[in-house]
Write an enzyme that holds these catalytic residues in place. Structure first.
Site, PDB file in Angstrom:
ATOM      1  N   ASP A 199     -10.229   3.017  11.489  1.00 55.73           N
ATOM      2  CA  ASP A 199     -10.850   2.977  10.159  1.00 55.73           C
ATOM      3  C   ASP A 199     -11.450   1.600   9.883  1.00 55.73           C
ATOM      4  OD1 ASP A 199     -11.674   4.145   7.812  1.00 55.73           O
ATOM      5  OD2 ASP A 199      -9.802   3.789   6.740  1.00 55.73           O
ATOM      6  N   LYS A 231       0.845  -1.184   0.000  1.00 50.51           N
ATOM      7  CA  LYS A 231       0.000   0.000   0.000  1.00 50.51           C
ATOM      8  C   LYS A 231       0.885   1.241   0.000  1.00 50.51           C
ATOM      9  CE  LYS A 231      -3.868   2.172   2.404  1.00 50.51           C
ATOM     10  NZ  LYS A 231      -4.886   2.037   3.458  1.00 50.51           N
TER      11      LYS A 231
END
Length: 665
Positions: free
Chosen positions: A465, A369
């Site tokens: 999150d 990522k």
């Protein structure tokens, strides 16, 4: 006549070579100053140069392995470990970077099933760590393999049946003149001597290093108590295994004694290593002088080399040394993702992009990522937390393997999950729909992972999150919570220091939007929304219609208030679910979304409800259920619409002010 003399000369030379070879070895020992007549067993890319130099790996063998073993086994008599002493002394050299090499005692010379890279050409995915390997190795490495818990790029390790070192240290040697250990680089510094000695009386394995012109130091680098009878078999081979990501590695000379101290090598008799082994650029310049007609071509090569160095250039500061076990080189990630090609792209969003990759050092599948992180302020603390979270271990958490920093980018490396995200499974028209059994198992698994983060690890981890897009599915569709790029840590009993508003609208608790302060309660809120989304198959905030009518929490609460909460379930399930489980998930999801954070259950309580250990309390029928999901922190306790459901904290009276219900996605 001339032909007869030539034949006689060949015979004499051959006979002398055999005599020399015979004199250099016995039943329990041997010594080689160069390997021209050694008759070693070689495989892979290993070869013996005309000078007698044993070259294990080559500059052009990007990902390769090599083995060089003495061709005859030794009797180690492991049934009587008190009589077992052995010793070896060899001189080695490594070029610029990317090497792994080991002295090995093995029951076999067949490594056809071994893997190069991080597995050192000794093991593979299935046998790494098995006691049936019967392998003892001393590893010399200039590459960091986080998956094997390497702590240093430049390290020496003692390994028993596994790539995870039983004992390791940064490469150094004891200076008898100065009385201190001095750091040394294993690569690019010329030949290095190493002594590996096992003393049967003390049952101690010692490993000692020194530059080639330094006598054997009085103190070893590593000392490990060892009972070889628990590891080795009676008949064992001795030799070397190597793998590389770039450049070459060499053995100049080698002595071994099965019954005592190995004979010291005569440095003057060793073959030379290639000139300027520490500098690839130096080799190019030497070639230029020898091949002037080809200067334009070679000049282009130099430019390409400099460009490649720049391509792989990373941000690396002194304070990051303590986090080196979690650091993965940009070159490895670039190679793993095929240069971050679009064909390897598996996800993208406001955070950046996610790429599929295969680490060249281990053939391990990973997800990379790329996150923008332009500010240097707080980077040290951020990396410290990333490094800490690399130690998280739970079956329902995606493992954070490491990180890399380059220019304005932070690259986070995770285990690759073949079935992608839960979000994709819930909303894609092409993927098979998840059954209720699979959904309930995923919900419980993520709850278990959050309990570990909040209360069972050494620190409290706030994920910040939680949503289906950050829940990944393995090959068996087990849910694993991933993406710790926004996560923060604090000590148990301490207060989190987060004040910046981060997360995804629709999953953010009302108090988080007001204050920006994340807590375990705000994680619980997000998990509550997550539960409702998985059960209902609807996103938290729909873009159509009035805000409240497009809000999932409000919609499920309205169904409960009407006495028909099961109507909120995903219509695609078509009633194929356990009604009691569905009702539990929907009501528990709402409880987690109470406007007052003190009234929300903890993750430990959530697990108790999901496991049926504790019955979920009921809301009094007189309550206005939909009013419980907004908050007004100034409401006095005597105006609470019904008593605390969980025995600690209160459910506040409500106001439409600051309600998350009106926040768009």
């Amino acid at each position: 006549m001339a032909e007869a003399l030539r034949s006689l000369y060949v015979c004499v030379v051959f006979s002398l070579s055999l005599m020399s070879f015979a004199l250099a070895q016995g039943e329990n020992y041997f010594i080689f100053h160069g390997f021209s007549d050694s008759n070693l067993h070689l495989d892979g890319v290993a070869e013996i140069q005309p000078s007698g130099l044993l070259q294990l790996t080559h500059f052009d063998s990007t990902i390769a392995m090599a083995h060089a073993f003495y061709p005859f086994p030794f009797r180690f008599n492991t049934s009587s470990s008190q009589s077992l002493s052995f010793s070896t002394n060899f001189v080695f050299a490594m070029d610029d970077f990317g090497h792994r090499m080991a002295f090995v005692i093995s029951p076999s010379m067949d490594f056809s099933k071994a893997v190069p890279g991080g597995y050192l050409g000794l093991f593979n995915y299935s046998n790494n760590g098995l006691s049936t390997n019967h392998i003892l190795a001393v590893q010399l490495g200039s590459v960091l393999s986080p998956e094997f818990y390497d702590r240093e790029y430049n390290h020496v390790g003692i390994n028993i049946n596994s790539l995870i070192s039983n004992q390791s240290a940064s490469a150094s040697y004891f200076s008898d003149e100065e009385g201190i250990y001095k750091d040394m680089s294993l690569e690019g510094t010329g030949p290095i001597q190493i002594w590996i000695d096992y003393n049967a009386a003390e049952m101690l394995l010692n490993v000692t290093l020194a530059p080639i012109k330094v006598p054997k130091p009085s103190k070893p680098l590593l000392s490990k108590p060892l009972d070889p009878s628990q590891i080795l078999l009676d008949s064992m081979y001795v030799g070397f295994s190597a793998s590389t990501d770039a450049d070459g590695s060499y053995i100049l000379g080698w002595s071994f004694n099965r019954t005592g101290q190995a004979q010291n090598l005569d440095i003057s008799k060793l073959p030379p290593v290639p000139k300027d082994p520490s500098s690839f650029l130096g080799r190019i310049l030497t070639s230029i002088m020898l091949a002037c007609p080809f200067i334009p071509v070679i000049g282009t090569g130099v430019c390409v080399y400099i460009d490649m160095k720049k391509k792989y250039e990373e941000v690396y500061e002194d304070w990051e040394k303590e986090y080196s076990p979690q650091r993965i080189s940009y070159k490895q990630l670039y190679t793993a993702s095929k240069g971050f090609r679009d064909s390897e792209l598996i996800g993208k969003g406001g955070f950046g992009k996610v790429y599929r990759g295969v680490l060249p050092s281990s053939n391990k599948q990973i997800a990379i990522k790329k996150v923008s992180h332009d500010s240097k302020q707080g980077m040290k603390e951020f990396v410290a937390e990333i490094a800490s979270m690399g130690r998280l271990r739970h079956r329902n958490l995606v493992k954070l393997c490491g990180y890399c920093r380059r220019e304005g980018e932070l690259l986070l490396v995770y285990d690759y999950m073949p079935n992608g995200s839960l979000d994709k499974m819930l909303y894609s028209n092409t993927s098979p729909k998840l059954s209720w059994f699979q959904r309930f198992r995923i919900i419980r698994g993520i709850a278990s992972g959050l309990l570990y983060l909040h209360g069972e690890w050494e620190q409290v981890v706030l994920h910040r999150d939680i949503k289906p897009g950050n829940v990944l599915l393995d090959a068996d569709l087990n849910g694993k919570l991933g993406d710790f790029g926004l996560a923060r840590l604090h000590d148990h009993g301490g207060n989190p220091q987060t004040t910046k508003l981060v997360g995804t609208f629709g999953y953010m608790a009302p108090e988080l939007i007001r204050t920006g302060k994340a807590t375990t309660c705000t994680d619980v809120y997000a998990f509550g929304v997550f539960m409702l989304e998985v059960a209902c198959g609807k996103r938290p905030i729909e873009q159509r219609g009035l805000p409240k009518r497009g809000n999932l929490v409000y919609g499920v609460a309205s169904s409960w208030e009407r006495g028909s909460i099961l109507d909120a379930s995903d219509p695609q399930l078509e009633g194929a679910f356990a009604a009691d489980e569905m009702e539990l998930v929907l009501k528990l999801g709402l409880f987690c979304c109470f406007g007052n954070p003190a009234a929300r259950p903890s993750m430990r309580q959530v697990m108790q409800y999901l496991d049926g250990d504790v019955l979920l309390p009921d809301v009094p029928s007189t309550s206005n259920i939909t009013s419980l999901f907004t908050a007004n922190d100034e409401t006095p306790d005597d105006e609470i619409p019904f008593p605390s459901l969980f025995g600690n904290g209160s459910v506040a009276a409500v106001s439409s002010t600051d309600s998350i219900l009106v926040v768009g996605r």
